[in-house]
Design a protein around this motif. Sequence first.
Motif, short mmCIF file in Angstrom:
data_model
loop_
_atom_site.label_atom_id
_atom_site.label_comp_id
_atom_site.label_asym_id
_atom_site.label_seq_id
_atom_site.Cartn_x
_atom_site.Cartn_y
_atom_site.Cartn_z
N THR A 1 -7.35 -5.69 -5.65
CA THR A 1 -6.26 -5.08 -4.87
C THR A 1 -6.71 -3.75 -4.26
OG1 THR A 1 -4.65 -6.13 -6.31
CG2 THR A 1 -3.87 -4.29 -4.99
N VAL B 1 0.85 -1.21 0.00
CA VAL B 1 0.00 0.00 0.00
C VAL B 1 0.88 1.25 0.00
CG1 VAL B 1 -1.87 1.26 1.11
CG2 VAL B 1 -1.67 -1.17 1.48
N TYR C 1 -6.54 7.76 -0.90
CA TYR C 1 -6.37 6.60 -1.78
C TYR C 1 -7.51 6.56 -2.80
CZ TYR C 1 -5.25 1.81 -3.24
OH TYR C 1 -4.89 0.70 -3.97
N HIS D 1 -6.65 -2.82 -0.31
CA HIS D 1 -5.93 -1.66 0.22
C HIS D 1 -6.86 -0.76 1.04
CE1 HIS D 1 -2.36 -1.90 -2.86
NE2 HIS D 1 -2.33 -2.83 -1.95
#
Lengths: 257, 257
Positions: free
Chosen positions: B228, A167, B246, B232
């Motif tokens: 993914t 991450v 993010y 995350h």
Amino acid sequence: MKVVLIGAGNLGFHLGQKLYAVGFDVLQVYSRKIANANNLADRIGAKAISSLHKISSEAELYIIAVQDNAIKEVAFQLAKFSLNDKLIVHTSGATHSDDLREAGLNRYGVFYPLQTFSKSKTPDFETIPFCLFANNISDLKLLKQIASKISNSIFEISDEQRATLHVAAVFVNNFSNHLYHVAEQLLNTKELGLDLLLPLIQETVDKIKVASPHEMQTGPAIRMDDKTIQEHLIMLENYPSYQQLYQLLTKSIQESR
Amino acid sequence: MKVVLIGAGNLGFHLGQKLYAVGFDVLQVYSRKIANANNLADRIGAKAISSLHKISSEAELYIIAVQDNAIKEVAFQLAKFSLNDKLIVHTSGATHSDDLREAGLNRYGVFYPLQTFSKSKTPDFETIPFCLFANNISDLKLLKQIASKISNSIFEISDEQRATLHVAAVFVNNFSNHLYHVAEQLLNTKELGLDLLLPLIQETVDKIKVASPHEMQTGPAIRMDDKTIQEHLIMLENYPSYQQLYQLLTKSIQESR
């Protein structure tokens, strides 16, 4: 030491050559596309294969360097072809080592070079951090010995730590790169190029080599310079997505004060 | 050529020494704090002053290198002390040249080195882009001559272009640095350090020296790897501010595809 390399993508291509250069005997290179396998195999005295049922049982280490979403299936195949008791590692930052166990492997691990690879650029392996894991101590020791022939930067990293590293890598690599893209887009609207900012970009990186980014934070956000922030937001009015990024990053910087 | 330097902060400190090193005659260094003025003046054979009414009228160029919010007031003072017809430049990325005109100056310009400066690190001026502007052609020519003694990277930049450069610089410098900070915070929760990511960070920058960041974009966002991305986001659940970053950066990358 005999190795089989499964995968001839960007990482496989460079890792295979490095293993060869430091004296490993790479028996085979596997790729679904035989041309890719050949391209690497020819450089390192290995045999190219494009089907896993031809895989040798002679090697002491099998390195899976395929795309993340194909790792588990490859591991299943290796188990099927009776390699269950061989040491088999993957090279992925994002894949849990449990995937290898669940595929039926008994000796498995992770051999993850923390770097981004492109085919055209030969990486400097000595400086790349190798993040290692194995499900038993003697294999971990073996992986450390192997990695130390390639790199000066060796770390024992758990699955949980590796997930966090991955991450964090997205933040510093993918997201920073996107910020460079945003900057380039903005500059292009005024007939300017990103080259003007390259010295600043390099200096930003040089600074965190000697001090923490928290200490090195500068700019309108950290100094609570609302006048400049407002001017910037007005300039970004035609780019609502960039304006949103500016606002959220500014807020996040101010929360970190 | 005789120069007066107004400001002895990070930029002034290094610029003054560079001007001296390449042969300029720096008559005076001004700082509100005489100790700061002395510290620089002593190194470059200049006289330190801490009050603008002592400013010399003998120089051909006056460089204002004070904080952005003090530039206009300094310019007013210079006009008051009858320097209206001298060439006076500021060194700021964020300040409109109109501020100098409005202060009553007749010959004004911008002498903006596009870099971040810290006192402890001597900058490599030759590679720093100097962004120049003057309100008349002969002064622009003069600024180009002066800058070319310091740097190999000289650009004529309008106020509008410079404003865009400054926003773009916030993205690549302040915001990237914040992403490095976020990464460090995440790593620290798992007893890992940012040093593990330094080779990746450097490589990310090296890549955009040879190709556009748009071409170089990698990672889960650009390849639409929802699995993914979701993993995350779950990992970031305890860090809602980082989770938001993010999400927004991922969305922005996907919109740029």
